[in-house]
Design a protein around this motif. Structure first.
Motif: not given
Ligand SMILES: Cc1cc2nc3c(=O)[nH]c(=O)nc-3n(C[C@H](O)[C@H](O)[C@H](O)COP(=O)(O)OP(=O)(O)OC[C@H]3O[C@@H](n4cnc5c(N)ncnc54)[C@H](O)[C@@H]3O)c2cc1C
Length: 507
Positions: A353-373
């Motif tokens: 569950x912790x890993x799942x929550x981190x994965x969600x945060x990683x694609x909410x970050x501002x910036x083009x890398x997260x938007x691409x993902x």
């Protein structure tokens, strides 16, 4: 603290925290016949943040099944329960970092051992309603809940734990910290808590706006964070500040306005602040769930971003897993290693569950890398395989403990069989005992069940759909310990059962 000999006030278990996890654990322990005292520092259980809309909690399949199996699901019926999907109408079935997936894309054949049941795959309920249902049950079955009493200190000896709470000192054989993310029990008990630091500060606020037209309803990702307005003036907001603002001081109207302006990139003006709280995406987990006679469950054992809607479900799963095992240990009828299996089964579920929550945060970050993902996830989630994968993870529909082999069902949740007289498996589990289910009426299985005394009920009779199975052993928490198709191997059944139920001395 002086660890004196226990007085007459010796409880089997003392639980710190009457949140949902502490209350469910108390009910499970009491159901299994042990004495429980719950200490809750808050005098008043009714807080604005536990009521709608902020108190809305998404419940996943294992949680709904737990409530259903203990006869508590009806108490949540006034909750906003999601209707079943109708025809080809596309309806949101859940989300990953706010990216929705739809019911009509989900391939439910993935869950081959699920039977139609009143326990839905997901539903929403108000925190206050959940806690009230559990508190009412706890009171009805004889749990002592002391509100306005804070656990201040404790010391454990080989046989008991001495507890200092308010101006009282008393003993419990065991202490369980269900005292939330900042757990005193975890800190004072010397548990290490490891994981990742926060990337953002999140807020839940209720405000009045001078110019509401400046902010849209729904979820808005922006170059600096994210806000979602569930109804006018009710906001969730996330600002990627490394968690710096969380508990940095009182959350004032000026602060909320400044944050909302930065996130929304508007000059919106707030005229009143009614409710405010903050949280982060810090993701940490205790490396042990037990030290001697002290245990942890719920947020005390693991914390993560609330955005995935999993923390309560994870904690309630801990309570269901721990309750019957700790009770058996106290009663003296636990096989070796039973209590240790609480950690070996629940820690990996928490990690996931912790890993799942981190994965969600990683694609909410501002910036083009997260938007691409994020764009890639959007494409995948819109496919049948993608929606099915995300539904399975979000609903926790395939949750399974590793019991080291056997039938595919072993370690997973028991199907809600319906007997021809209308009895369902859930009703048979209501008293918290295990079940040895025998669809082929074999006398030998009946005698095996007797080995475990009254902790396992022998059940026979015909069911509407037996899913190709001939016999199953189900633990008190509804997990299949052993299942078989065709001729049952009695030695296998005995061996599987002996892991969970000690053989009762018949003398
Ligand atoms: C905004 C938000 C939305 C969320 N949405 C969801 C969701 O949709 N789905 C989901 O699964 N989860 C969600 N969560 C997470 C969920 O609310 C928590 O995981 C859950 O409340 C944890 O329950 P708990 O009983 O472990 O701890 P808590 O609910 O924190 O309860 C702990 C209790 O212990 C008491 N306490 C603390 N210290 C002491 C002490 N020393 N002595 C006595 N009592 C003490 C506290 O007063 C409290 O009552 C959300 C969280 C937030 C913040």
């Amino acid at each position: 603290m002086n660890n004196r000999h226990p007085s007459s006030f010796l409880f089997d278990v003392v639980i710190a925290g009457a949140g949902p996890v502490g209350l469910l654990l108390a009910c499970e322990l009491r159901l299994a016949g042990v004495s429980v005292r719950v200490l809750e520092q808050a005098e008043n259980p009714h807080l604005a943040l536990k009521k709608l809309p902020f108190g809305m909690r998404g419940l996943t399949l294992p949680t709904i099944e737990a409530f259903y199996r203990r006869g508590l699901l009806d108490a949540l019926t006034a909750a906003r329960r999601e209707a079943k999907p109708a025809g080809q109408v596309r309806r949101q079935a859940g989300h990953f970092a706010g990216i929705p997936f739809d019911y009509d894309r989900i391939d439910s054949s993935k869950w081959a051992y699920r039977l139609p049941s009143p326990a839905d795959s997901n539903m929403a309920a108000e925190m206050e309603r959940i806690e009230t249902a559990l508190a009412d049950r706890a009171q009805a079955i004889g749990v002592e809940v002391r509100r306005g009493v804070r656990l201040e200190a404790f010391a454990q000896s080989a046989d008991w734990v001495t507890i200092q709470a308010g101006d009282q000192s008393f003993e419990g054989r065991w202490l369980v910290g269900c005292d939330g993310g900042r757990s005193m029990v975890r800190k004072a008990g010397g548990f290490s808590f490891v994981g990742t630091d926060p990337e953002f500060t999140g807020y839940s606020v209720q405000v009045d706006l001078a110019d509401p037209e400046k902010l849209k309803l729904g979820r808005q990702l922006t170059p600096t964070g994210m806000y979602f307005q569930t109804q006018p003036g009710h906001f969730g907001m996330v600002e990627f500040d490394g968690g710096a603002s969380h508990r940095a001081g009182p959350i004032t109207l000026a602060h909320v306005q400044a944050v909302l302006r930065r996130i929304s990139q508007t000059d919106v003006t707030l005229t009143a602040l009614h409710v405010a709280t903050s949280w982060t995406d810090r993701a940490q987990q205790a490396t042990e769930y037990r030290r001697g006679r002290v245990l942890l469950a719920g947020d005390a054992a693991h914390i993560h971003s609330p955005l995935g809607g999993q923390g309560l479900n994870l904690g309630l799963g801990d309570a269901m897993n721990l309750g019957w095992k700790l009770a058996a240990t106290i009663r003296g009828d636990a096989p070796d290693g039973l209590l240790d299996s609480y950690f070996t089964e629940r820690h990996p579920i928490g990690e996931r569950v912790l890993a799942w929550s981190r994965a969600q945060v990683s694609i909410m970050r501002p910036g083009p890398h997260a938007r691409a993902m994020e764009a890639i996830i959007r494409d995948l989630i819109a496919t049948r395989d993608g929606a099915t994968y995300f539904a399975d993870r979000v609903w926790n529909a395939s949750m399974r403990y590793d019991l080291g082999g056997g039938h595919t069902l072993a370690g997973g949740s028991a199907p809600d069989f319906e007997w021809t007289d209308g009895t369902r498996l859930a009703a048979l589990l209501a008293d918290g005992r295990g079940l040895l289910i025998d669809f082929d009426h074999r006398a030998a299985l009946r005698s095996i069940a007797r080995r475990w005394g009254d902790r396992v009920k022998y059940v026979e009779g015909d069911v509407k759909d037996r899913l190709g199975l001939t016999a199953l052993l189900v633990r008190p928490d509804g997990i299949v310990a052993w299942a078989c198709e065709g001729e049952a191997n009695l030695e296998d059944a005995i061996e599987a059962g002996s892991r969970w139920f000690a053989v009762r001395d018949s003398r």
